[in-house]
Write an enzyme that holds these catalytic residues in place. Structure first.
Site, short mmCIF file in Angstrom:
data_model
loop_
_atom_site.label_atom_id
_atom_site.label_comp_id
_atom_site.label_asym_id
_atom_site.label_seq_id
_atom_site.Cartn_x
_atom_site.Cartn_y
_atom_site.Cartn_z
N ARG A 2 0.86 -1.21 0.10
CA ARG A 2 -0.08 -0.07 -0.07
C ARG A 2 1.05 1.26 -0.05
NH1 ARG A 2 -3.01 -3.52 -0.61
NH2 ARG A 2 -5.09 -3.82 0.23
N SER A 41 -10.47 -0.59 3.04
CA SER A 41 -9.79 -0.71 4.42
C SER A 41 -9.29 0.68 4.75
CB SER A 41 -8.30 -1.62 4.07
OG SER A 41 -8.87 -2.83 3.50
N GLU A 90 -4.86 4.03 6.35
CA GLU A 90 -4.60 3.85 4.93
C GLU A 90 -5.18 4.89 4.15
OE1 GLU A 90 -4.91 0.07 1.69
OE2 GLU A 90 -6.34 1.69 2.13
#
Ligand code: EPU
Length: 333
Positions: A160, A233, A329
């Site tokens: 990520r 997420s 995130e």
């Protein structure tokens, strides 16, 4: 190009947060983008709005990237180079590639967002990340208006993560992305347990069958942003030292985990949040999804600040309980 004033961004972010853009412009070509950038450097870029939490109104000029188009360069025997403009919807692009029998992106079906933002966080799911098929991207440097090409290596992809989240943050605008996809002998990834269960043709599943299985899994666990606002997420899965993991495992023998290296272990945040009792909890219109605790949701009229407050509450409780710091995130703005 028309600059509009006081535009609600509710339909431009998948969290469905009703923040206001004081000024808003949609650009449909590189030329238009260059004009806007030349006139004003202090802009706020808006792609698919799928990885952001807007906690206040936007004072900068909001530039909505609406660059469209897909080009195929079919000169090799087994693979093909496919270039998509930044404003193409990610999932539609994946489905189009599958319809052409171009393999490599099928595990990334149904991820919200646009092609142009996919490299920033190296989107990934079910054992595949875009870095696996990424060839190169073109990006405009905001300061100079010049176009540069970034290879896979230049992007410094990680979990990520990429150079565009770090040293080049807010310095470039990605205008198109090229993937190298397979035409024959597709190298599929079906090791993820839930995919296996859904595949009828287990020996040699087609990329279409894999995509259908992924879509079914995602639909069963993850809320559809068109029905319930969310950004997928909300946190990353933490990677912790093996030593700390062993201590945790003594206390919680059932703790799910993935071994990353000899010294590191990744823990699913969804599990940590669920253990803290937040799964399915609702605080006004802000909540934690009932089927996947890693996803925070907006049931209608939550503000970005309310969602952020809930995120902080979760971080605090996870820290108290497991001594683990959760990293957010999504981009909190
Ligand atoms: N779990 C729980 N409770 C929950 C959710 C998960 O206990 O409420 C545990 C279960 O043990 C489960 C494990 O966590 O087996 C893993 O859950 P899942 O397979 O749903 O994957 P994840 O680690 O929670 C990551 C990605 C997802 C991606 C899936 C599948 C991150 C931050 N998230 O989630 O990505 O779809 O794997 O590959 O790495 C996204 O980034 O927006 C996203 C949805």
């Amino acid at each position: 190009m028309k600059i509009q004033e006081n535009i609600s961004l509710k339909q431009y972010n998948t969290f469905g947060i009703d923040a206001i853009a004081k000024r808003f412009v949609s650009v449909n070509s590189i030329q238009e983008l260059k004009e806007v950038i030349t006139a004003k450097k202090d802009v706020f870029l808006l792609g698919g709005g799928s990885n952001m939490l807007l906690t206040s109104n936007i004072e900068k000029l909001v530039v909505h990237l609406n660059l469209k188009g897909v080009i195929v360069n079919d000169t090799e025997k087994e693979s093909v180079f496919v270039t998509a403009e930044a404003g193409e919807n990610w999932h539609e692009f994946v489905i189009w590639c599958i319809s052409q029998n171009y393999g490599g992106l099928e595990n990334l079906s149904l991820i919200p967002g646009n092609v142009g933002t996919s490299p920033i966080q190296n989107i990934g799911a079910y054992g595949v990340e875009i870095k696996d098929t990424f060839h190169q991207l073109e990006a405009l440097e905001i300061e100079t208006g010049k176009t540069s090409i970034f290879t896979n290596e230049d992007c410094k992809f990680g979990y990520r993560n990429s150079v565009f989240k770090n040293e080049l943050k807010e310095k470039y605008i990605i205008t198109n992305v090229t993937f190298k996809l397979t035409k024959t002998n597709h190298k599929t990834t079906t090791s993820y347990g839930a995919i296996q269960e859904l595949l009828t043709n287990k020996e040699q599943p087609t990329i279409k069958e894999i995509s259908n299985a992924i879509i079914a899994i995602r639909e069963s666990k993850l809320p559809n942003p068109e029905e319930i606002g969310n950004s997928g997420s909300f946190f990353k899965n933490p990677i912790i030292a093996n030593k700390s993991f062993q201590l945790l495992q003594q206390k919680y023998p059932e703790i799910p985990h993935y071994i990353i290296s000899e010294t590191e272990v990744k823990i699913p945040t969804g599990w940590l949040i669920e253990q803290c009792g937040f799964k399915g909890k609702r605080f006004g219109d802000a909540g934690v999804h009932s089927k996947q605790a890693l996803v925070l949701v907006n049931y209608g009229n939550a503000t970005g600040k309310e969602i952020y407050k809930l995120a902080q509450k979760i971080q605090q409780k996870v820290k108290e309980t497991f001594a683990i710091d959760l990293d957010i995130e999504v981009n909190v703005i």
